[in-house]
Design a protein around this motif. Structure first.
Motif, PDB file in Angstrom:
ATOM      1  N   VAL A  31       4.075   9.380 -17.416  1.00 65.31           N
ATOM      2  CA  VAL A  31       5.493   9.078 -17.268  1.00 65.31           C
ATOM      3  C   VAL A  31       5.640   7.587 -17.016  1.00 65.31           C
ATOM      4  CG1 VAL A  31       7.554   9.474 -15.861  1.00 65.31           C
ATOM      5  CG2 VAL A  31       6.007  11.378 -16.361  1.00 65.31           C
ATOM      6  N   ASP A  32       6.461   6.926 -17.823  1.00 69.47           N
ATOM      7  CA  ASP A  32       6.736   5.504 -17.641  1.00 69.47           C
ATOM      8  C   ASP A  32       7.750   5.375 -16.511  1.00 69.47           C
ATOM      9  OD1 ASP A  32       7.685   2.868 -17.736  1.00 69.47           O
ATOM     10  OD2 ASP A  32       7.342   2.737 -19.888  1.00 69.47           O
ATOM     11  N   LEU A  33       7.272   4.966 -15.344  1.00 72.92           N
ATOM     12  CA  LEU A  33       8.143   4.921 -14.168  1.00 72.92           C
ATOM     13  C   LEU A  33       9.262   3.896 -14.325  1.00 72.92           C
ATOM     14  CD1 LEU A  33       8.316   6.615 -11.698  1.00 72.92           C
ATOM     15  CD2 LEU A  33       6.879   4.999 -10.492  1.00 72.92           C
ATOM     16  N   ARG A  34       9.019   2.826 -15.068  1.00 70.81           N
ATOM     17  CA  ARG A  34      10.082   1.841 -15.295  1.00 70.81           C
ATOM     18  C   ARG A  34      11.277   2.507 -15.985  1.00 70.81           C
ATOM     19  NH1 ARG A  34      10.182  -3.449 -16.020  1.00 70.81           N
ATOM     20  NH2 ARG A  34       8.734  -4.658 -14.805  1.00 70.81           N
ATOM     21  N   LEU A  35      11.003   3.241 -17.054  1.00 67.22           N
ATOM     22  CA  LEU A  35      12.093   3.897 -17.781  1.00 67.22           C
ATOM     23  C   LEU A  35      12.720   5.006 -16.946  1.00 67.22           C
ATOM     24  CD1 LEU A  35      10.605   4.028 -21.393  1.00 67.22           C
ATOM     25  CD2 LEU A  35      12.204   2.371 -20.410  1.00 67.22           C
ATOM     26  N   ILE A  64      -0.193  14.267 -12.881  1.00 64.62           N
ATOM     27  CA  ILE A  64       0.775  13.478 -13.645  1.00 64.62           C
ATOM     28  C   ILE A  64       0.371  12.018 -13.485  1.00 64.62           C
ATOM     29  CG2 ILE A  64       3.192  12.742 -13.834  1.00 64.62           C
ATOM     30  CD1 ILE A  64       3.050  15.609 -14.526  1.00 64.62           C
ATOM     31  N   SER A  65       0.405  11.275 -14.580  1.00 65.38           N
ATOM     32  CA  SER A  65       0.081   9.858 -14.528  1.00 65.38           C
ATOM     33  C   SER A  65       1.376   9.054 -14.521  1.00 65.38           C
ATOM     34  CB  SER A  65      -0.763   9.480 -15.743  1.00 65.38           C
ATOM     35  OG  SER A  65      -0.919   8.085 -15.798  1.00 65.38           O
ATOM     36  N   LEU A  66       1.564   8.250 -13.501  1.00 65.97           N
ATOM     37  CA  LEU A  66       2.722   7.371 -13.414  1.00 65.97           C
ATOM     38  C   LEU A  66       2.296   5.975 -13.852  1.00 65.97           C
ATOM     39  CD1 LEU A  66       4.099   8.441  -9.917  1.00 65.97           C
ATOM     40  CD2 LEU A  66       4.818   9.278 -12.161  1.00 65.97           C
ATOM     41  N   LEU A  67       2.985   5.421 -14.837  1.00 61.96           N
ATOM     42  CA  LEU A  67       2.700   4.052 -15.269  1.00 61.96           C
ATOM     43  C   LEU A  67       3.482   3.099 -14.374  1.00 61.96           C
ATOM     44  CD1 LEU A  67       2.816   4.395 -19.158  1.00 61.96           C
ATOM     45  CD2 LEU A  67       0.912   4.779 -17.599  1.00 61.96           C
ATOM     46  N   VAL A  68       2.777   2.183 -13.728  1.00 63.30           N
ATOM     47  CA  VAL A  68       3.375   1.231 -12.804  1.00 63.30           C
ATOM     48  C   VAL A  68       2.923  -0.177 -13.171  1.00 63.30           C
ATOM     49  CG1 VAL A  68       3.461   2.979 -10.968  1.00 63.30           C
ATOM     50  CG2 VAL A  68       1.508   1.417 -11.092  1.00 63.30           C
ATOM     51  N   ASP A  69       3.601  -1.179 -12.610  1.00 68.25           N
ATOM     52  CA  ASP A  69       3.241  -2.567 -12.895  1.00 68.25           C
ATOM     53  C   ASP A  69       1.918  -2.944 -12.247  1.00 68.25           C
ATOM     54  OD1 ASP A  69       5.721  -2.450 -14.055  1.00 68.25           O
ATOM     55  OD2 ASP A  69       6.621  -4.008 -12.815  1.00 68.25           O
ATOM     56  N   GLU A  70       1.760  -2.607 -10.976  1.00 67.30           N
ATOM     57  CA  GLU A  70       0.518  -2.884 -10.279  1.00 67.30           C
ATOM     58  C   GLU A  70       0.352  -1.944  -9.104  1.00 67.30           C
ATOM     59  OE1 GLU A  70       0.624  -6.591  -7.539  1.00 67.30           O
ATOM     60  OE2 GLU A  70       1.997  -7.049  -9.173  1.00 67.30           O
ATOM     61  N   VAL A  71      -0.887  -1.722  -8.732  1.00 64.70           N
ATOM     62  CA  VAL A  71      -1.208  -0.833  -7.626  1.00 64.70           C
ATOM     63  C   VAL A  71      -1.340  -1.671  -6.365  1.00 64.70           C
ATOM     64  CG1 VAL A  71      -2.946   0.756  -6.725  1.00 64.70           C
ATOM     65  CG2 VAL A  71      -2.331   0.822  -9.142  1.00 64.70           C
ATOM     66  N   GLY A  72      -0.793  -1.159  -5.268  1.00 63.67           N
ATOM     67  CA  GLY A  72      -0.878  -1.851  -3.989  1.00 63.67           C
ATOM     68  C   GLY A  72      -1.976  -1.256  -3.134  1.00 63.67           C
ATOM     69  N   ASP A  73      -1.733  -1.229  -1.837  1.00 62.68           N
ATOM     70  CA  ASP A  73      -2.727  -0.686  -0.921  1.00 62.68           C
ATOM     71  C   ASP A  73      -2.148   0.513  -0.189  1.00 62.68           C
ATOM     72  OD1 ASP A  73      -0.874  -2.133   0.491  1.00 62.68           O
ATOM     73  OD2 ASP A  73      -2.275  -3.598   1.278  1.00 62.68           O
ATOM     74  N   VAL A  74      -2.890   1.041   0.733  1.00 60.26           N
ATOM     75  CA  VAL A  74      -2.431   2.157   1.553  1.00 60.26           C
ATOM     76  C   VAL A  74      -1.885   1.577   2.849  1.00 60.26           C
ATOM     77  CG1 VAL A  74      -3.142   4.230   2.800  1.00 60.26           C
ATOM     78  CG2 VAL A  74      -4.090   3.742   0.538  1.00 60.26           C
ATOM     79  N   VAL A  75      -0.680   2.014   3.212  1.00 57.63           N
ATOM     80  CA  VAL A  75      -0.061   1.508   4.440  1.00 57.63           C
ATOM     81  C   VAL A  75       0.252   2.671   5.377  1.00 57.63           C
ATOM     82  CG1 VAL A  75       0.945  -0.533   3.347  1.00 57.63           C
ATOM     83  CG2 VAL A  75       2.270   1.555   3.468  1.00 57.63           C
ATOM     84  N   ASP A  76       0.187   2.383   6.665  1.00 55.64           N
ATOM     85  CA  ASP A  76       0.567   3.347   7.691  1.00 55.64           C
ATOM     86  C   ASP A  76       2.048   3.148   7.988  1.00 55.64           C
ATOM     87  OD1 ASP A  76      -2.009   4.542   8.263  1.00 55.64           O
ATOM     88  OD2 ASP A  76      -2.554   2.599   9.117  1.00 55.64           O
ATOM     89  N   VAL A  77       2.805   4.240   7.964  1.00 52.34           N
ATOM     90  CA  VAL A  77       4.226   4.180   8.286  1.00 52.34           C
ATOM     91  C   VAL A  77       4.516   5.203   9.377  1.00 52.34           C
ATOM     92  CG1 VAL A  77       4.948   3.340   6.017  1.00 52.34           C
ATOM     93  CG2 VAL A  77       4.819   5.800   6.434  1.00 52.34           C
TER      94      VAL A  77
END
Length: 140
Positions: A55-59, A84-97
């Motif tokens: 899935v193209d997440l931008r669209l 499901i594969s999400l197409l994204v611009d770039e992958v970040g990191d894991v954050v604690d929230v």
């Protein structure tokens, strides 16, 4: 209650999903187009013998498509026991929230975004939009 979110960037905005739902993040792999599919279906990918919908997440978010000469990253997630594969611009990191940082989706979000955002975490580094995977992966 605190939790961990895997993050990624789409059009300059930072999104997060529950880290336990992420199978892997990788460079984009060749996709096979799906005839007559909605525009946000980027195709099918073969991940080690498993056919996965991309899935193209931008669209899906109502944004402009990525430039043709740029390869998206893929975040493979589990949605209802299906990858499901999400197409994204770039992958970040894991954050604690923490739940104390969570707020309802901002009123300023576009309608397309409001459909797929659970809310936002106010972090010292800026807003982190919590993506509703089931809604984001749903194709018309």
């Amino acid at each position: 209650m605190s939790r961990q979110l895997a993050t990624f960037i789409v059009d300059g905005e930072r999104y997060g999903v529950d880290v336990l739902l992420v199978r892997e993040a990788l460079r984009s792999v060749p996709r096979t187009p799906v005839p007559l599919a909605p525009a946000d279906v980027a195709g099918l990918v073969n991940l080690r013998g498993e056919v996965v919908l991309a899935v193209d997440l931008r669209l899906r978010l109502g944004l402009e498509p990525m430039a043709q000469d740029v390869d998206p990253m893929m975040v493979v997630v589990q949605v209802d026991d299906e990858p499901i594969s999400l197409l994204v611009d770039e992958v970040g990191d894991v954050v604690d929230v923490d739940d104390s940082q969570f707020e309802a989706p901002p009123d300023t979000l576009a309608a397309e975004l409001r459909e797929v955002i659970r809310g936002a975490y106010k972090l010292p580094t800026g807003l982190l939009l919590h993506l509703d995977l089931a809604a984001a992966a749903q194709v018309a």
